[in-house]
Scaffold this motif. Sequence first.
Motif, PDB file in Angstrom:
ATOM      1  N   PRO A  30      45.629  76.691  19.273  1.00 26.00           N
ATOM      2  CA  PRO A  30      46.666  77.244  18.156  1.00 26.00           C
ATOM      3  C   PRO A  30      47.159  75.988  17.316  1.00 26.00           C
ATOM      4  CG  PRO A  30      46.985  77.996  20.391  1.00 26.00           C
ATOM      5  CD  PRO A  30      45.912  77.054  20.521  1.00 26.00           C
ATOM      6  N   MET A  31      47.034  74.764  17.926  1.00 25.21           N
ATOM      7  CA  MET A  31      47.767  73.602  17.012  1.00 25.21           C
ATOM      8  C   MET A  31      46.880  73.317  15.904  1.00 25.21           C
ATOM      9  SD  MET A  31      46.650  70.432  19.524  1.00 25.21           S
ATOM     10  CE  MET A  31      45.622  70.615  20.744  1.00 25.21           C
ATOM     11  N   VAL A  32      45.699  73.925  15.856  1.00 20.16           N
ATOM     12  CA  VAL A  32      44.992  73.781  14.634  1.00 20.16           C
ATOM     13  C   VAL A  32      44.688  74.920  13.790  1.00 20.16           C
ATOM     14  CG1 VAL A  32      43.697  71.686  15.271  1.00 20.16           C
ATOM     15  CG2 VAL A  32      42.443  73.627  15.832  1.00 20.16           C
ATOM     16  N   GLY A  33      45.343  75.897  14.495  1.00 19.88           N
ATOM     17  CA  GLY A  33      45.164  77.551  13.672  1.00 19.88           C
ATOM     18  C   GLY A  33      43.815  78.124  14.016  1.00 19.88           C
ATOM     19  N   LEU A  34      43.423  77.793  15.182  1.00 16.23           N
ATOM     20  CA  LEU A  34      42.095  78.512  15.526  1.00 16.23           C
ATOM     21  C   LEU A  34      42.291  79.101  16.702  1.00 16.23           C
ATOM     22  CD1 LEU A  34      39.452  75.867  14.172  1.00 16.23           C
ATOM     23  CD2 LEU A  34      40.102  77.990  13.076  1.00 16.23           C
ATOM     24  N   VAL A  35      42.146  80.323  16.585  1.00 17.75           N
ATOM     25  CA  VAL A  35      42.282  81.150  18.257  1.00 17.75           C
ATOM     26  C   VAL A  35      41.159  82.100  18.069  1.00 17.75           C
ATOM     27  CG1 VAL A  35      43.801  82.299  19.828  1.00 17.75           C
ATOM     28  CG2 VAL A  35      44.718  80.425  18.312  1.00 17.75           C
ATOM     29  N   GLU A  36      40.000  81.842  18.536  1.00 21.49           N
ATOM     30  CA  GLU A  36      38.844  82.665  18.533  1.00 21.49           C
ATOM     31  C   GLU A  36      38.960  84.245  19.247  1.00 21.49           C
ATOM     32  OE1 GLU A  36      34.122  82.292  18.508  1.00 21.49           O
ATOM     33  OE2 GLU A  36      35.345  80.898  19.485  1.00 21.49           O
ATOM     34  N   SER A  37      40.004  83.868  20.254  1.00 16.95           N
ATOM     35  CA  SER A  37      39.991  85.243  20.961  1.00 16.95           C
ATOM     36  C   SER A  37      40.904  86.088  20.465  1.00 16.95           C
ATOM     37  CB  SER A  37      40.783  84.925  22.504  1.00 16.95           C
ATOM     38  OG  SER A  37      41.967  84.231  22.173  1.00 16.95           O
ATOM     39  N   LYS A  38      41.660  85.919  19.121  1.00 16.73           N
ATOM     40  CA  LYS A  38      42.218  87.072  18.394  1.00 16.73           C
ATOM     41  C   LYS A  38      41.334  87.846  17.932  1.00 16.73           C
ATOM     42  CE  LYS A  38      46.170  84.499  17.102  1.00 16.73           C
ATOM     43  NZ  LYS A  38      46.984  83.987  15.694  1.00 16.73           N
ATOM     44  N   GLN A  39      40.144  87.574  17.416  1.00 18.06           N
ATOM     45  CA  GLN A  39      39.021  88.587  16.942  1.00 18.06           C
ATOM     46  C   GLN A  39      37.813  88.608  17.789  1.00 18.06           C
ATOM     47  OE1 GLN A  39      39.946  85.409  14.984  1.00 18.06           O
ATOM     48  NE2 GLN A  39      38.081  84.410  15.285  1.00 18.06           N
ATOM     49  N   ALA A  40      37.703  87.717  18.738  1.00 17.27           N
ATOM     50  CA  ALA A  40      36.294  87.975  19.630  1.00 17.27           C
ATOM     51  C   ALA A  40      36.554  87.979  20.886  1.00 17.27           C
ATOM     52  CB  ALA A  40      35.550  86.507  19.138  1.00 17.27           C
ATOM     53  N   MET A  41      35.682  88.668  21.502  1.00 16.00           N
ATOM     54  CA  MET A  41      35.514  88.895  23.134  1.00 16.00           C
ATOM     55  C   MET A  41      34.468  87.788  23.735  1.00 16.00           C
ATOM     56  SD  MET A  41      35.537  93.079  23.498  1.00 16.00           S
ATOM     57  CE  MET A  41      34.237  93.154  22.638  1.00 16.00           C
ATOM     58  N   PRO A  42      34.669  87.286  24.824  1.00 13.29           N
ATOM     59  CA  PRO A  42      33.826  86.493  25.543  1.00 13.29           C
ATOM     60  C   PRO A  42      32.708  87.113  25.942  1.00 13.29           C
ATOM     61  CG  PRO A  42      35.428  86.697  26.906  1.00 13.29           C
ATOM     62  CD  PRO A  42      35.891  87.241  25.626  1.00 13.29           C
ATOM     63  N   GLY A  43      31.315  86.470  25.873  1.00 10.72           N
ATOM     64  CA  GLY A  43      30.217  87.129  26.514  1.00 10.72           C
ATOM     65  C   GLY A  43      30.333  86.629  28.103  1.00 10.72           C
ATOM     66  N   GLU A  44      29.431  87.099  28.598  1.00 10.96           N
ATOM     67  CA  GLU A  44      29.310  86.910  30.323  1.00 10.96           C
ATOM     68  C   GLU A  44      27.972  86.268  30.783  1.00 10.96           C
ATOM     69  OE1 GLU A  44      30.320  90.494  32.142  1.00 10.96           O
ATOM     70  OE2 GLU A  44      32.558  90.618  31.164  1.00 10.96           O
ATOM     71  N   GLU A  45      26.922  86.469  30.062  1.00  8.00           N
ATOM     72  CA  GLU A  45      25.651  86.162  30.441  1.00  8.00           C
ATOM     73  C   GLU A  45      24.799  85.030  29.885  1.00  8.00           C
ATOM     74  OE1 GLU A  45      22.960  89.648  30.679  1.00  8.00           O
ATOM     75  OE2 GLU A  45      24.703  90.906  31.185  1.00  8.00           O
ATOM     76  N   LEU A  46      24.487  84.263  30.557  1.00  7.31           N
ATOM     77  CA  LEU A  46      23.432  83.082  29.993  1.00  7.31           C
ATOM     78  C   LEU A  46      22.074  83.556  29.628  1.00  7.31           C
ATOM     79  CD1 LEU A  46      23.977  80.138  32.462  1.00  7.31           C
ATOM     80  CD2 LEU A  46      25.011  80.497  30.420  1.00  7.31           C
ATOM     81  N   VAL A  47      21.560  83.166  28.267  1.00  8.98           N
ATOM     82  CA  VAL A  47      20.362  83.675  27.886  1.00  8.98           C
ATOM     83  C   VAL A  47      19.293  82.485  27.691  1.00  8.98           C
ATOM     84  CG1 VAL A  47      19.419  84.843  25.830  1.00  8.98           C
ATOM     85  CG2 VAL A  47      21.640  85.360  26.669  1.00  8.98           C
ATOM     86  N   ALA A  48      18.189  82.714  28.290  1.00  7.17           N
ATOM     87  CA  ALA A  48      16.816  81.787  27.627  1.00  7.17           C
ATOM     88  C   ALA A  48      15.944  82.775  27.560  1.00  7.17           C
ATOM     89  CB  ALA A  48      16.614  80.911  29.308  1.00  7.17           C
ATOM     90  N   VAL A  49      15.021  82.438  26.479  1.00  4.59           N
ATOM     91  CA  VAL A  49      13.972  83.228  26.120  1.00  4.59           C
ATOM     92  C   VAL A  49      12.680  82.527  25.748  1.00  4.59           C
ATOM     93  CG1 VAL A  49      14.827  83.095  23.694  1.00  4.59           C
ATOM     94  CG2 VAL A  49      13.615  84.927  24.321  1.00  4.59           C
ATOM     95  N   ASP A  50      11.516  83.019  25.875  1.00  5.16           N
ATOM     96  CA  ASP A  50      10.214  82.462  25.636  1.00  5.16           C
ATOM     97  C   ASP A  50      10.036  82.424  24.381  1.00  5.16           C
ATOM     98  OD1 ASP A  50       8.034  81.050  26.510  1.00  5.16           O
ATOM     99  OD2 ASP A  50       6.908  82.703  26.909  1.00  5.16           O
ATOM    100  N   SER A  51       9.642  81.349  23.829  1.00  2.00           N
ATOM    101  CA  SER A  51       9.136  80.902  22.329  1.00  2.00           C
ATOM    102  C   SER A  51       7.680  80.397  22.200  1.00  2.00           C
ATOM    103  CB  SER A  51      10.412  80.391  21.366  1.00  2.00           C
ATOM    104  OG  SER A  51      10.095  78.944  21.587  1.00  2.00           O
ATOM    105  N   PRO A  52       7.189  80.235  20.948  1.00  2.00           N
ATOM    106  CA  PRO A  52       6.156  79.671  20.857  1.00  2.00           C
ATOM    107  C   PRO A  52       6.144  78.119  21.259  1.00  2.00           C
ATOM    108  CG  PRO A  52       6.139  81.002  19.083  1.00  2.00           C
ATOM    109  CD  PRO A  52       7.675  81.144  19.849  1.00  2.00           C
ATOM    110  N   VAL A  53       7.564  77.451  20.851  1.00  2.00           N
ATOM    111  CA  VAL A  53       7.640  75.935  21.079  1.00  2.00           C
ATOM    112  C   VAL A  53       8.111  75.546  22.479  1.00  2.00           C
ATOM    113  CG1 VAL A  53       7.726  75.577  18.723  1.00  2.00           C
ATOM    114  CG2 VAL A  53       9.713  76.004  20.003  1.00  2.00           C
ATOM    115  N   GLY A  54       8.523  76.722  23.381  1.00  2.00           N
ATOM    116  CA  GLY A  54       8.899  76.703  24.954  1.00  2.00           C
ATOM    117  C   GLY A  54      10.120  77.780  24.721  1.00  2.00           C
ATOM    118  N   ILE A  55      10.713  77.341  26.102  1.00  2.00           N
ATOM    119  CA  ILE A  55      11.760  78.234  26.662  1.00  2.00           C
ATOM    120  C   ILE A  55      13.124  77.846  25.938  1.00  2.00           C
ATOM    121  CG2 ILE A  55      13.126  79.288  28.611  1.00  2.00           C
ATOM    122  CD1 ILE A  55      10.709  78.939  30.328  1.00  2.00           C
ATOM    123  N   LEU A  56      13.704  78.803  25.245  1.00  2.00           N
ATOM    124  CA  LEU A  56      14.894  78.284  24.422  1.00  2.00           C
ATOM    125  C   LEU A  56      16.169  78.763  25.335  1.00  2.00           C
ATOM    126  CD1 LEU A  56      13.948  79.822  21.012  1.00  2.00           C
ATOM    127  CD2 LEU A  56      13.576  77.372  21.841  1.00  2.00           C
TER     128      LEU A  56
END
Length: 139
Positions: A30-56
């Motif tokens: 709040p001291m810098v005027g940014l309160v993300e939770s006013k418009q966004a909800m938090p996620g709950e799960e970590l995500v890793a995904v395979d790609s052509p260059v490795g696991i992201l």
Amino acid sequence: GEKIYNAHLIVDDQGEIKAHYRKIHLYDCPMVGLVESKQAMPGEELVAVDSPVGILGVTVCYDVRFPEVYQKLRFLHGAQILLVPSAFAVKTGRAHWETLLRSRAIETQCYVLAAAQAGQHNTEGNKRCSYGHTLAVDP
């Protein structure tokens, strides 16, 4: 009003969504005027995904301040490359951006790729400005 998720999508070369991550750690300062939770909800799960260059390992911005997220992505989910798209504030970017990214690379022995929004976001309201300084870090 209705809230949204701050999300990071991984799209393959055919245009298909391969994974989506919902940002777990919302930036409330709040001291810098940014309160993300006013418009966004938090996620709950970590995500890793395979790609052509490795696991992201897929994250977003403020998550970088929580080393346990990256350790879990690396050591429990096998991530080899950690992604950190961000819109870091200028003041904290100057003080912490590179140090945090290099720390995540060293402690996990992963590559870290951090796309970074730069400049002013809007001309009204909080007139937010982001630090920029996209960075790729080797372990």
